[in-house]
Design an enzyme around this catalytic site. Structure first.
Site, mmCIF file in Angstrom:
data_model
loop_
_atom_site.group_PDB
_atom_site.id
_atom_site.type_symbol
_atom_site.label_atom_id
_atom_site.label_comp_id
_atom_site.label_asym_id
_atom_site.label_seq_id
_atom_site.Cartn_x
_atom_site.Cartn_y
_atom_site.Cartn_z
ATOM 1 C CB ILE A 1 3.940 2.120 4.556
ATOM 2 C CG1 ILE A 1 3.192 3.174 5.381
ATOM 3 C CG2 ILE A 1 5.350 1.910 5.122
ATOM 4 C CD1 ILE A 1 3.054 2.854 6.862
ATOM 5 N N GLY A 2 4.190 0.445 1.857
ATOM 6 C CA GLY A 2 4.909 -0.595 1.100
ATOM 7 C C GLY A 2 5.548 -0.029 -0.165
ATOM 8 N N GLY B 1 0.838 -1.199 0.000
ATOM 9 C CA GLY B 1 0.000 0.000 0.000
ATOM 10 C C GLY B 1 0.871 1.246 0.000
ATOM 11 N NE ARG C 1 -8.946 3.117 19.585
ATOM 12 C CZ ARG C 1 -7.926 3.693 18.960
ATOM 13 N NH1 ARG C 1 -6.949 2.977 18.490
ATOM 14 N NH2 ARG C 1 -7.885 4.997 18.805
ATOM 15 N NE ARG D 1 -11.579 2.762 14.951
ATOM 16 C CZ ARG D 1 -11.436 3.432 16.074
ATOM 17 N NH1 ARG D 1 -10.243 3.630 16.568
ATOM 18 N NH2 ARG D 1 -12.494 3.910 16.689
ATOM 19 C CB ILE E 1 5.046 -0.959 9.677
ATOM 20 C CG1 ILE E 1 6.550 -1.066 9.358
ATOM 21 C CG2 ILE E 1 4.639 0.509 9.765
ATOM 22 C CD1 ILE E 1 7.008 -0.218 8.166
ATOM 23 C CB THR E 2 0.488 -4.154 10.613
ATOM 24 O OG1 THR E 2 0.976 -4.490 9.322
ATOM 25 C CG2 THR E 2 -1.032 -4.215 10.616
ATOM 26 C CG ASN E 3 -0.855 1.306 13.900
ATOM 27 O OD1 ASN E 3 0.016 1.120 14.739
ATOM 28 N ND2 ASN E 3 -1.027 2.473 13.286
ATOM 29 C CG HIS F 1 2.942 3.928 17.169
ATOM 30 N ND1 HIS F 1 3.714 5.047 17.012
ATOM 31 C CD2 HIS F 1 2.168 3.851 16.077
ATOM 32 C CE1 HIS F 1 3.414 5.620 15.865
ATOM 33 N NE2 HIS F 1 2.477 4.916 15.280
HETATM 34 O O1 TXD Z 1 4.556 3.875 13.258
HETATM 35 C C1 TXD Z 1 3.856 3.012 12.794
HETATM 36 N N1 TXD Z 1 4.034 1.752 13.161
HETATM 37 C C2 TXD Z 1 2.803 3.323 11.827
HETATM 38 C C3 TXD Z 1 1.846 2.306 11.510
HETATM 39 C C4 TXD Z 1 2.754 4.577 11.169
HETATM 40 C C5 TXD Z 1 1.868 4.780 10.142
HETATM 41 C C6 TXD Z 1 0.939 3.768 9.689
HETATM 42 N N2 TXD Z 1 0.948 2.577 10.461
HETATM 43 C C7 TXD Z 1 0.200 1.401 10.029
HETATM 44 O O2 TXD Z 1 0.898 0.790 8.931
HETATM 45 C C8 TXD Z 1 -1.177 1.616 9.474
HETATM 46 O O3 TXD Z 1 -2.106 1.802 10.521
HETATM 47 C C9 TXD Z 1 -1.399 0.315 8.736
HETATM 48 O O4 TXD Z 1 -1.769 -0.720 9.649
HETATM 49 C C10 TXD Z 1 -0.014 -0.030 8.189
HETATM 50 C C11 TXD Z 1 0.150 0.181 6.695
HETATM 51 O O5 TXD Z 1 -0.148 1.503 6.368
HETATM 52 P P1 TXD Z 1 -0.396 1.933 4.836
HETATM 53 O O6 TXD Z 1 -0.688 3.377 4.827
HETATM 54 O O7 TXD Z 1 0.669 1.391 3.969
HETATM 55 O O8 TXD Z 1 -1.758 1.128 4.563
HETATM 56 P P2 TXD Z 1 -2.390 0.689 3.159
HETATM 57 O O9 TXD Z 1 -2.035 1.658 2.102
HETATM 58 O O10 TXD Z 1 -3.820 0.408 3.469
HETATM 59 O O11 TXD Z 1 -1.642 -0.684 2.818
HETATM 60 C C12 TXD Z 1 -1.915 -1.890 3.434
HETATM 61 C C13 TXD Z 1 -1.839 -2.948 2.379
HETATM 62 C C14 TXD Z 1 -2.933 -2.837 1.313
HETATM 63 O O12 TXD Z 1 -2.362 -2.702 0.032
HETATM 64 C C15 TXD Z 1 -3.719 -4.151 1.454
HETATM 65 O O13 TXD Z 1 -4.180 -4.660 0.214
HETATM 66 C C16 TXD Z 1 -2.665 -5.051 2.052
HETATM 67 O O14 TXD Z 1 -1.986 -4.236 2.990
HETATM 68 N N3 TXD Z 1 -3.200 -6.238 2.722
HETATM 69 C C17 TXD Z 1 -2.532 -7.408 2.727
HETATM 70 N N4 TXD Z 1 -1.345 -7.767 2.209
HETATM 71 C C18 TXD Z 1 -0.958 -9.039 2.372
HETATM 72 N N5 TXD Z 1 -1.692 -9.958 3.049
HETATM 73 C C19 TXD Z 1 -2.891 -9.641 3.578
HETATM 74 N N6 TXD Z 1 -3.614 -10.553 4.239
HETATM 75 C C20 TXD Z 1 -3.346 -8.314 3.426
HETATM 76 N N7 TXD Z 1 -4.478 -7.673 3.819
HETATM 77 C C21 TXD Z 1 -4.373 -6.402 3.372
#
Ligand code: TXD
Length: 319
Positions: free
Chosen positions: A14-15, A12, A89, A83, A119-121, A176
């Site tokens: 961050i990725g 997504g 939550r 969310r 990194i996931t929340n 965090h």
């Molecule tokens: O400091 C920190 N740790 C953080 C955490 C700071 C900022 C954001 N933080 C968390 O990072 C945020 O709350 C999210 O839980 C993650 C990822 O944030 P991002 O902004 O990259 O989220 P996206 O754009 O929604 O990307 C998540 C991707 C998306 O492309 C989905 O299709 C994919 O995750 N996804 C999966 N990939 C693989 N396997 C599974 N099961 C899956 N489910 C969803």
């Protein structure tokens, strides 16, 4: 020497940024994984097409198959759902816990030697669950939050004082978000602790309190501005600093969510503390003295992480 391999689980916001930064820094070949078909492939191809312009060599590919992460040296996990309105939550916790289960199984099967950065929340609980689901040693699984929180603190301080961000160091502990603990007496400008700067009259005490609060609310401030997502440039840069310290054995001292086994009087939980990251993964947890007020703030943070872990156990009693 063969190139390192970096697997990004979740492609997504961050990725995608992680892939670009890893390319620009030539950290290695990159595999982007996501459940959304086409997204990791498209982002991978787009970034690969920037490589002739930027002058970096890396193979960048996208995949829906865990097999493609085989042999990764570093795995960075951002997979999950954000969310949405109407979702509690706890709903979010349950969904992302299931995601960690899948990701943990994939890592365990194809990249059990990797250094894993989650990194996931909600971060502290997700990294805890990911370590359990993957079965990897705790020194190989770490959570990214502290580098980001301290970067925000450093940036705000540098801006306030009109000095280079490079000369500002900041120290944060705890979970965090709202309960993070910025330790002002261990945060410095060119080695001068912040309380001394206040005494010297360079920094106003009330302004410092405001900056601490702004740092705590740093994520929410960005969500409020973006409206459709959360921060991604600085979170990605922060995780890349951790990956780089591991791959280049830099042994940087960075705040990270690490597994505690007796340190800080805690056992069996992940929480943000200073650690040394080198070729051995989390090589050391640095245990610092806390005064009464700091200990109280840290405890509040630990309580909230423990609450999340208990909620995970309720969903999945085998954890
Ligand atoms: O400091 C920190 N740790 C953080 C955490 C700071 C900022 C954001 N933080 C968390 O990072 C945020 O709350 C999210 O839980 C993650 C990822 O944030 P991002 O902004 O990259 O989220 P996206 O754009 O929604 O990307 C998540 C991707 C998306 O492309 C989905 O299709 C994919 O995750 N996804 C999966 N990939 C693989 N396997 C599974 N099961 C899956 N489910 C969803």
């Amino acid at each position: 020497m063969a190139r390192n391999k970096i697997a990004l689980i979740g492609s997504g916001q961050i990725g995608g940024t992680l892939a670009l930064l890893a390319g620009l820094k030539e950290l290695g070949d990159i595999v982007l994984f996501d459940v959304q078909e086409g997204v990791p492939q498209g982002k991978g191809l787009d970034i690969a097409q920037s490589s002739p312009v930027e002058g970096f060599d890396a193979r960048i590919s996208g995949t829906q198959s865990y097999e493609a992460i085989a042999g990764a040296d570093v795995v960075i996990v951002t997979a999950g759902v954000p969310r949405k309105p109407g979702m509690s939550r706890d709903d979010l916790l349950e969904i992302n816990l299931r995601v960690m289960e899948q990701v943990g199984a994939g890592i365990s099967k194809y990249a059990p030697e990797a250094f894993v950065i989650c990194i996931t929340n909600p971060l502290d609980a997700m990294v805890w669950a990911l370590q359990k689901f993957s079965g990897l040693p705790a020194s190989q699984v770490v959570g990214m939050a502290g580098v980001l929180d301290s970067a925000r603190f450093r940036y705000f301080l540098a801006e306030e004082l009109g000095v280079s961000v490079e000369d500002v160091t900041a120290f944060v502990l705890g979970g965090h978000g709202d309960t993070m603990v910025p330790l002002t007496r261990y945060s410095t400008v060119a080695g001068i602790p912040l309380p001394d700067l206040v005494k010297m009259g360079w920094l106003d005490g009330k302004r410092l309190d405001e900056i601490v609060q702004r740092t705590r609310d740093g994520g929410a401030e960005i969500v409020g501005l973006l409206k459709t997502g959360s921060a991604f440039y600085a979170p990605a840069a922060s995780a890349i600093a951790m990956a780089e310290s591991y791959l280049r054995d830099k042994k940087r001292v960075l705040p990270a969510a690490a597994y505690l086994q007796g340190e800080y009087g805690l056992d069996g939980i992940y929480v943000g503390v200073p650690v040394v990251i080198g070729a051995g993964g989390v090589e050391k947890v640095v245990e610092i003295e806390l005064d009464r007020a700091e200990r109280q703030m840290f405890q509040k943070s630990v309580d909230s992480v423990e609450g999340l872990i208990a909620a995970c156990r309720k969903i999945q009693p085998s954890l």
